[in-house]
Write an enzyme that holds these catalytic residues in place. Structure first.
Site, PDB file in Angstrom:
ATOM      1  N   GLU A 303      -7.407   8.018  -1.298  1.00 32.31           N
ATOM      2  CA  GLU A 303      -7.679   9.256  -2.016  1.00 32.31           C
ATOM      3  C   GLU A 303      -9.168   9.492  -2.285  1.00 32.31           C
ATOM      4  O   GLU A 303      -9.619   9.481  -3.443  1.00 32.31           O
ATOM      5  CB  GLU A 303      -6.876   9.281  -3.327  1.00 32.31           C
ATOM      6  CG  GLU A 303      -5.375   9.269  -3.067  1.00 32.31           C
ATOM      7  CD  GLU A 303      -4.533   9.461  -4.323  1.00 32.31           C
ATOM      8  OE1 GLU A 303      -5.109   9.497  -5.432  1.00 32.31           O
ATOM      9  OE2 GLU A 303      -3.302   9.580  -4.192  1.00 32.31           O
ATOM     10  N   GLU A 538       1.444   7.696   0.509  1.00 28.24           N
ATOM     11  CA  GLU A 538       1.984   7.483  -0.836  1.00 28.24           C
ATOM     12  C   GLU A 538       2.932   8.619  -1.178  1.00 28.24           C
ATOM     13  O   GLU A 538       2.645   9.787  -0.922  1.00 28.24           O
ATOM     14  CB  GLU A 538       0.873   7.446  -1.904  1.00 28.24           C
ATOM     15  CG  GLU A 538       0.080   6.172  -1.943  1.00 28.24           C
ATOM     16  CD  GLU A 538      -0.896   6.148  -3.123  1.00 28.24           C
ATOM     17  OE1 GLU A 538      -0.655   6.886  -4.113  1.00 28.24           O
ATOM     18  OE2 GLU A 538      -1.889   5.413  -3.049  1.00 28.24           O
TER      19      GLU A 538
END
Length: 770
Positions: A303, A538
């Site tokens: 991220e 994820e």
């Protein structure tokens, strides 16, 4: 159970073995391919090999798994659906983390034993194999490798990780390794980078919290109570994390005056300093794991975040893209706070229909604590004041913005910047080049965009060799509110201007449709731009939703329903994924013990002791400690001798439909196998008969419950031929819940109301016009 041992290799045909004669309906294999599956023999009996569907070792795949167009393929040309978990959330914090002493003693932390000690590995790997979750996104952090200081690598930790991942193939597991980060570092409220990176830039670790430069309560074991819930992602906008990200990606552009003195006395620009340190660390990780069959690739960073780059104004953040909760200072307010000036800051609270609203303002940093060290490279000055972005007007005794749009354009040239093309893509090129030099053979490179963003069109011209696109997906409304029920919202659509009523869904059927739409959008954008394999890196659900009611009642109905909706969306999108997360340290009180999160659907406290476990994949003892397994452990076509076109599973009956097409020349896939292997968990077949319908005359199949695999060998695999099967269990599973809809729940009441309305209308009209 038939399971491969560490000494087994791919299929080898000894002298005197029958010569393979491919079925005439199958394309002749490319002569350059040396992996021929026994199922090409006309006399082959399905399931005759010693492998199983979810075996991703070289034994199970005939060699390596590689990207081919939009797909992963094994060495027989079969398309692989990779399904697994993140291991593990506990890897974000060291084994000797002390909530009370943090952030002290950061040089002597140890991550040896994260995610679990070596002696426990067989238990955890066996459990994941039983559940069919055999593809792992394995977490390491920069801090775990280099916490003691620049260039000082924790060899004990790297040795531990190598020994752990060396075990993967013997359990049929494979992994890719991600250097994980959130909000830059534990020391700025997240996880990832070591403490010395912040100190090198000039931050005082012990002043970050008081000055408002970071929110650290969550990494100190808090974040579970209502007042603290969900605050940590706002850390991306706070001074410490935003400054570090900006310096890492674009220090040469926006902070050229900031230079770090190296041990040899030379001054190094901050961007070069941070990126070189990261790449050196990453090369050490790659070298430590080089040659491991179980490691098929590496992911650059979890991220990534822009920091301040492209921020239109120092006076505000974008409400649609940047979370506003609790005290959220603007960039300018953060600068003043970090410089020791008490500042009035907006306070945001939860609301509806918009997630939050501004409700008050409070003065922060009343103690005038400075976030900058006087002995640092900025000599105690805010790095952004040093670059003339803002200043303090002594005559008016107030801060003044001098360059409101500073982070939008290159300060030297005036050209508008783009984070992806100007900073991210060049770094990815450096990372892949450096990593490949540290490898003895090429691996796959897993890369993701900024969270909640679609794949940017510019990526078409900046693709990397062996690249896999790994975006993330969560229901952001549920994450923010930690609540799930019959009412769900398409936050992805709302953030892009969707009409509110169109973004609302009702019931389990509505949740499935909502999640499918959002996931399919991510997948479609990725395929359109890249044409590469996509894996959702994820995706998960909070186990402590709905005020933690399930921890008291042990009734996990809403968690089951949400996980089912998400899994249904993933399955119908025909995309692989790694769930967040399998955490052996999870418990009901502290959850995953990081920023109040509680995502692990496995809890050691609820499991059996190791002494009572049977590690065979057919053993039900491994299920203890697992929650909502009926929603997670589901059938899937692991290795398809063709192109999957449809997969739908209904967990309330145990029935699934699978359709696939034999390859055509346009697919650029050469099959050297006829056998398709489908994972069908014994959790749904135990004590039941597996019923397979839809096969054509001459097609063969067998189901081996001990290997949890349905083997199918079609007779006709001619180019473009469609195959469809419906698989069910007899007797069907007992329904876990009703797949309810809006009309199913309210249709009768609405119709009754309409009837009453019409009757009243007729009566009124009759009496009015008599």
């Amino acid at each position: 159970m038939l399971s491969p041992s560490g000494s087994e290799n791919s299929f080898v045909f000894l002298e005197g073995s029958p010569k393979l004669t491919p079925s005439p309906s199958y394309t002749k294999p490319d002569p350059l391919l040396d992996k021929i599956h026994p199922s090409l023999l006309p006399s082959y009996v399905p399931g005759s090999t010693r492998t199983y569907a979810h075996d991703w070792s070289r034994t199970g795949t005939g060699g390596e798994i590689k990207p081919n167009g939009r797909h992963f393929v094994d060495s027989y040309g079969r398309i692989c659906s990779l399904r697994g978990v993140n291991v593990s959330g506990c890897s974000k914090a060291p084994m000797n983390h002390d909530h009370d002493a943090f952030p002290a003693d950061h040089e002597v932390v140890t991550f040896v034993g994260r995610p679990f000690p070596l002696e426990e590995a067989p238990e955890h790997f066996s459990r994941l194999r039983r559940w069919g979750l055999t593809f792992i996104r394995f977490l390491v952090t920069w801090e775990a490798v280099e916490h003691a200081g620049l260039g000082i690598y924790d060899k004990e930790y790297l040795t531990y990780v190598r020994k752990l991942l060396l075990l993967l193939p013997s359990f049929g597991l494979s992994a890719f390794v991600v250097v994980h980060q959130d909000v830059w570092s534990r020391y700025s409220g997240g996880s990832g980078a070591p403490a010395w990176t912040l100190e090198a830039v000039g931050f005082d670790l012990h002043a970050l919290e008081e000055s408002g430069a970071a929110w650290l309560l969550g990494v100190k074991g808090c974040g579970h109570v209502e007042a603290e819930r969900g605050i940590w992602p706002c850390g991306y906008q706070k001074l410490a994390a935003a400054t570090m990200a900006t310096c890492f990606w674009a220090g040469d552009t926006f902070a050229p005056k900031l230079k770090i003195v190296m041990p040899d006395g030379q001054a190094k620009p901050v961007q070069q300093y941070l990126q070189d340190a990261f790449l050196d660390m990453y090369a050490a990780v790659v070298q430590a794991l080089d040659g491991l069959d179980g490691v098929i690739g590496f992911e650059v960073m979890n991220e990534p975040h822009r920091g301040y780059i492209e921020l239109p104004s120092l006076y505000k953040f974008d409400y649609n893209t940047d979370l506003h909760l609790s005290h959220v200072p603007t960039a300018f307010e953060s600068f003043m706070l970090g410089s020791g000036y008490p500042t009035l800051v907006a306070n945001w609270t939860r609301s509806f229909p918009f997630p939050t609203r501004l409700t008050s303002r409070s003065v922060l940093n009343s103690a005038s604590r400075k976030a900058w060290r006087p002995d640092g490279p900025t000599q105690g000055m805010c790095v952004w004041e040093m670059h003339g972005v803002w200043g303090w007007d002594n005559s008016k005794n107030e801060g003044v913005v001098l360059r409101e749009n500073y982070f939008v354009k290159d300060p030297m040239t005036g050209r508008e910047v783009d984070w992806y093309t100007d900073f991210y893509y060049p770094f990815l090129k450096r990372w892949t080049d450096r990593s490949r030099k540290a490898m003895s053979n090429d691996k796959m490179f897993f890369i993701e965009p900024i969270p909640n963003e679609f794949c940017p069109p510019s990526w078409t011209e900046h693709q990397l060799p062996n690249m896999v696109f790994t975006p993330h997906w969560y229901d952001l409304n549920v994450l923010f509110n930690k609540a799930f029920g019959d009412f769900t919202v398409n936050v992805q659509g709302l953030s892009r201007g969707m009409f509110l009523l169109k973004a609302l869904y009702w019931g389990q059927q509505g949740a499935r449709e909502n999640y499918l739409l959002q996931i399919q959008n991510i997948v479609d954008h990725g395929y359109k731009v890249l044409g590469r394999p996509i894996l959702i890196g994820e995706c998960g659900i909070p186990m402590d939703m709905n005020r933690k009611e399930a921890f008291e009642s042990d009734n996990w109905k809403w968690q089951e329903r949400m996980m089912d909706a998400m899994m249904t969306g993933l399955e119908r999108s025909l995309v692989g994924f790694t769930l967040w997360n399998y955490n052996p340290d999870n418990n009901d009180v502290r959850g995953d013990d990081w920023n109040g999160e509680n995502f692990s659907w496995f809890s050691r406290r609820r499991g059996l002791p190791r002494s009572l476990l049977d590690l065979d994949q057919s053993s039900f003892t491994l299920d203890n400690g697992g929650r909502i397994l009926s929603s997670i452990v589901r059938p899937y076509a692991a290795k398809t001798a063709g192109i999957p076109t449809r997969f739908e599973y209904e967990m309330n009956t145990g029935t699934f439909i699978f359709e696939w097409r034999s390859p055509e020349s346009k697919d650029n896939i050469v099959l050297t196998a006829r056998e398709t292997e489908i994972f069908v968990p014994s959790l749904i077949t135990y004590g039941r008969k597996l019923v397979v319908s839809g096969l054509s005359a001459g097609d063969k199949y067998t189901y081996d419950e001990t290997r949890q695999t349905l083997f199918i060998v079609p007779r006709d695999g001619s180019s473009g031929r469609m195959h469809k099967i419906t698989v069910s269990v007899d007797p069907p599973l007992s329904p876990q819940f009703e797949v309810n809809t809006f009309w199913g729940d309210f249709g009768e009441a609405i119709l009754s109301g309409l009837v009453v309305f019409v009757i009243l209308f007729v009566i009124i009209k009759y009496y009015l016009y008599m």
